[in-house]
Design an enzyme around this catalytic site. Structure first.
Site, PDB file in Angstrom:
ATOM      1  N   LYS A  54       0.845  -1.209   0.000  1.00  0.00           N
ATOM      2  CA  LYS A  54       0.000   0.000   0.000  1.00  0.00           C
ATOM      3  C   LYS A  54       0.874   1.250   0.000  1.00  0.00           C
ATOM      4  CE  LYS A  54      -3.815  -2.420   2.218  1.00  0.00           C
ATOM      5  NZ  LYS A  54      -4.537  -2.770   3.434  1.00  0.00           N
ATOM      6  N   GLN A  98      -4.606  -1.431   9.734  1.00  0.00           N
ATOM      7  CA  GLN A  98      -4.483  -2.730   9.056  1.00  0.00           C
ATOM      8  C   GLN A  98      -5.086  -3.841   9.919  1.00  0.00           C
ATOM      9  OE1 GLN A  98      -3.258  -3.318   5.861  1.00  0.00           O
ATOM     10  NE2 GLN A  98      -3.964  -5.404   6.194  1.00  0.00           N
ATOM     11  N   ASP A 121     -10.957   3.104   3.965  1.00  0.00           N
ATOM     12  CA  ASP A 121     -11.204   1.665   3.765  1.00  0.00           C
ATOM     13  C   ASP A 121     -12.692   1.416   3.547  1.00  0.00           C
ATOM     14  OD1 ASP A 121      -9.230  -0.227   3.594  1.00  0.00           O
ATOM     15  OD2 ASP A 121      -8.900  -0.390   5.758  1.00  0.00           O
TER      16      ASP A 121
END
Ligand code: NAP
Length: 291
Positions: A54, A98, A121
């Site tokens: 990422k 995460q 997200d």
């Protein structure tokens, strides 16, 4: 005839170069540097490699990516405090924690602490709710990437029967909702579904998000169906494979995604897209308040 392989990698490259151009415009015309903050807790090797990918993708697109790493011993309240700092920091456009988190930390409680305006997200219950009622929001990255892949094929989605195997909050449930908005008819399957083969055989588009290697074989797939394999499984020999038996199913499907190189690169691309969307919104607000 063998299926056409949908290269998520190629589509992602195309989309990322467009995102990069838009990031450059935002920096030069509005002096806004899109910035993503990533928090990584613990030492799960897969999480470390996802975060690395990422960060690399952000940097290639001109998006600043701040990665903060913490040991497994980090407490839930320490994590909440860090999220609060990022929520308040105007320079941060997106916050990503995460997953999975260590067992002593409640994931849902953490997701709820991220400001919905920075939840790139797309996991916050408010953003999930906005998605359900078709309001503008951050769409969850994997479902968003899958929709973009299907749209790139220029086939009509209206009235198609989409069967989703899996009902997780981050993939299965939201992907069905996105296709419902596109006027498809949706059926969900899960671990308690009976006679799954009879249902999947009726799918025009079959989306598999289970996490079990090769469970979908040719007998689950209708001739000419589009098959999207979300699963990422590491085999004993170290190789990655999906949930779909690619060799068998490609002989039946019209289009199929590979693993790796299918859904994965699109997921990261949509994270970049969401971060850009957040930074653009901030830039517009700043210009309005200065006029
Ligand atoms: P998850 O939370 O574990 O959900 C798995 C789903 O599969 C559950 O709904 C479960 O049903 C269902 N299931 C399990 N066994 C089944 C069976 N035999 N038949 C039918 N359904 C079954 O997983 P997830 O987070 O959605 O992820 C799924 C896979 O996608 C994983 O391999 C993950 O690594 C991968 N993934 C990839 C990306 C990417 O960008 N490429 C992103 C996210 C996830 P129940 O609800 O009844 O338990």
């Amino acid at each position: 005839m063998s299926a056409v392989i949908i290269s998520g990698k190629e589509l992602a490259t195309e989309k990322r170069s467009y995102i990069k151009e838009r990031v450059e415009q935002l920096i030069s015309s509005k002096s806004v540097q899109p910035t993503l903050a990533v928090i990584l807790v613990g030492d799960d090797p897969a999480s470390h490699s996802y975060v690395k990918a990422k960060k690399k993708a952000c940097e290639e697109a001109g998006i600043k990516c701040i990665v903060e790493q913490y040991p497994t011993s980090l407490t839930e309240s320490e994590l909440v405090n860090r999220i609060d700092d990022f929520n308040k920091d105007c320079a941060i456009d997106g916050i990503l924690v995460q997953l999975p988190l260590p067992k002593h930390i409640n994931e849902l409680a953490i997701i709820e602490k991220i400001s919905p305006e920075k939840d790139v997200d797309g996991f916050h219950p408010i953003n999930i709710g906005r998605m359900m009622i078709n309001q503008e929001t951050f769409l969850p990255c994997t479902p968003y990437g899958i929709l973009e892949m299907i749209k790139s094929l220029k086939v009509s989605i209206t009235g198609k029967h989409v069967v989703v195997i899996g009902r997780s909050n981050i993939v299965g449930k939201p992907v069905g909702q996105l296709f419902l908005k596109e006027d498809a008819t949706i059926t969900y399957c899960h671990s308690k579904t009976k006679n799954m083969e009879e249902i999947t055989k009726r799918a025009d588009i079959l989306i598999v998000a289970v996490g079990k290697p090769n469970i979908i074989t040719a007998n689950f797939v209708k001739d000419g169906a589009i098959v999207i394999d979300v699963g990422v499984n590491r085999l004993e020999n170290g190789k990655l494979c999906g949930d779909v038996n690619f060799q068998e199913v490609k002989e039946v499907a019209s289009y199929i995604t590979p693993v790796p190189g299918g859904v994965g690169p699109m997921t990261i691309t949509m994270l970049l897209q969401n971060t850009l969307q957040s930074a653009s919104k901030k830039a517009n607000k700043l210009s309005k308040s200065s006029t």
